[in-house]
Design a protein around this motif. Structure first.
Motif, mmCIF file in Angstrom:
data_model
loop_
_atom_site.group_PDB
_atom_site.id
_atom_site.type_symbol
_atom_site.label_atom_id
_atom_site.label_comp_id
_atom_site.label_asym_id
_atom_site.label_seq_id
_atom_site.Cartn_x
_atom_site.Cartn_y
_atom_site.Cartn_z
ATOM 1 N N TRP A 78 1.019 -1.080 -0.049
ATOM 2 C CA TRP A 78 -0.049 -0.005 0.013
ATOM 3 C C TRP A 78 0.875 1.151 0.008
ATOM 4 C CZ3 TRP A 78 -4.980 0.665 -1.475
ATOM 5 C CH2 TRP A 78 -5.518 2.048 -0.733
ATOM 6 N N GLN A 81 0.679 7.045 1.700
ATOM 7 C CA GLN A 81 -0.541 7.788 1.914
ATOM 8 C C GLN A 81 -0.497 9.369 1.743
ATOM 9 O OE1 GLN A 81 -3.900 5.860 1.547
ATOM 10 N NE2 GLN A 81 -2.095 4.643 0.676
ATOM 11 N N GLU A 129 -9.675 7.698 -0.783
ATOM 12 C CA GLU A 129 -10.586 6.682 -0.382
ATOM 13 C C GLU A 129 -11.207 5.882 -1.505
ATOM 14 O OE1 GLU A 129 -13.223 10.409 -1.026
ATOM 15 O OE2 GLU A 129 -11.200 9.854 -0.225
ATOM 16 N N ARG A 132 -9.890 2.284 -1.728
ATOM 17 C CA ARG A 132 -9.837 1.687 -0.593
ATOM 18 C C ARG A 132 -10.777 0.296 -0.775
ATOM 19 N NH1 ARG A 132 -10.363 6.430 3.814
ATOM 20 N NH2 ARG A 132 -7.999 7.033 3.687
#
Length: 402
Positions: A78, A81, A129, A132
């Motif tokens: 991931w 961010q 988001e 996600r």
């Protein structure tokens, strides 16, 4: 009420909703809830103009650049961010101005070359988001601030999101890619409208560079970097313009026989296309900017489909290629770096079903029902065609394009 009147009514209602909503937005929300902190003022230069954030900027900063060099993000389960580019300063490459070939170019190409090294800019609106969870298909649309009617038509039609596209499959989500308003005197007003629109829908990615034809390539580089940062597991990406018709069911049917680990890049592919040397053409390229006889294979920018893994590799490949004024050709150059050939598919019609734009075929819903992507439709035409294709349509024969 007739279909045409309904379409006009919806467009007027959206415009009124955005305008009325600005008052609510200004009363209840601070601008920095939508925009990052503005960059510090640049060094003194020519006469200055006002920017939406209230900071003074040099009007000659056609492309701005961060002070710190930007390196590609490493692959990870991931990605980091955060959008790490926070500074918007950029200096012209004045070394070019003394070269004779540069002095013979048209002013807009000179400006492009002076700032071509400016590759990444701060984000103004972000929605990490969207990636996600399990996302099977990410739909990404190039747009500009003033064309909210096109975005609204897409949201009502092929841009509708799905929690799941099928048994055991992930979601389909939609994003719009924007820069800032090209008319400086209108920028603050349009920025407020856009912030309110994003508050309603939460589907806009915006960066701090001017929306212009040459800057379409920046939308490619910025989206690919964004994808690599925030979307390490998205399986497929569809990227297109805001004036195309897309048939999501056909896209998903096409993808059903594919594997996400393939180097899939499919669209309306041009082979051996030659640079246009006519100065009256929108796609004119002077020889000093590109001296080869032909371009590498590339897919028309109206709409194409690619695997998520390939898209993340494209980010790194594009960082090794100098920016080019034509965005779909630029992506072809990046694919060439990776040794990936774009695949042609007859369901992608980014130049219209018939190259003769006046042909009745371009308005025939039975053809649209069998296509994956068709260029080019205005909002009222898109809404009308969507209704016809998904209504009680009876066609004399079925076209097999998948």
């Amino acid at each position: 009420m007739s279909l045409g009147k309904k379409i006009v009514y919806k467009s007027v209602c959206l415009s009124l909703a955005l305008l009325v909503g600005i008052a609510v937005f200004q009363r209840n929300l601070a601008p920095d809830q939508f925009l990052q902190e503005p960059p510090p003022p640049p060094t003194p230069g020519p006469p200055k103009a006002q920017k939406p954030s209230g900071q003074l900027v040099n009007p000659n900063d056609f492309w701005k650049r961060s002070k710190e060099p930007v390196s590609p993000a490493p692959m990870a389960s991931w990605g980091p961010q955060a959008w790490e580019v926070t500074s918007a300063n950029c200096s012209a490459n004045v070394n070019l101005t003394h070269q004779s070939w540069f002095q013979g170019l048209e002013p807009h190409f000179q400006q492009f070359l002076l700032y071509r090294h400016c590759r990444y800019f701060p984000m103004l609106l972000n929605h990490p988001e969207k990636c996600r969870g399990d996302v099977y298909l990410l739909v990404v649309v190039k747009s500009v601030i003033t064309q909210h009617d096109r975005r609204e038509a897409i949201r009502q039609t092929w841009g509708q999101e799905q929690a799941s596209v099928g048994a055991g499959l992930g979601a389909r989500r939609t994003l719009f890619l924007l820069g800032t308003a090209s008319k400086r005197e209108e920028r603050a007003h349009y920025q407020q409208l856009l912030a309110y629109e994003d508050r309603l829908y939460g589907d806009i990615l915006q960066w701090d560079f001017l929306d212009s034809f040459f800057n379409l390539t920046l939308k490619e580089t910025h989206f690919l970097r964004w994808l690599d940062t925030f979307c390490p597991s998205v399986r497929y990406v569809f990227k297109g313009d805001d004036d195309v018709f897309v048939h999501p069911t056909n896209l998903l049917e096409f993808l059903a026989d594919r594997r996400p680990d393939e180097d899939l890049f499919v669209g309306d592919v041009l082979q051996h296309a030659r640079p246009i040397r006519r100065k009256d053409n929108k796609y004119y390229i002077p020889a000093p900017l590109y001296g080869k006889a032909s371009y590498p294979p590339y897919a028309g920018g109206g709409g194409f489909l690619m695997a998520g893994g390939l898209a993340r590799r494209l980010h790194r490949a594009c960082d090794t290629v100098e920016l080019y004024p034509i965005d779909d050709v630029f992506l072809g150059m990046c694919l060439e770096v990776l040794g990936v050939q774009p695949v042609a598919h007859k369901g992608f019609k980014t130049f219209g079903i018939s190259r003769n734009r006046n042909s009745r075929m371009n308005k025939e819903p039975c053809f649209f029902r069998s296509m994956l992507v068709v260029h080019k439709l205005l909002p009222a035409e898109l809404l009308a065609m969507w209704g016809l294709v998904h209504g009680n349509l009876t066609c004399s024969r079925k076209l097999q394009v998948l």
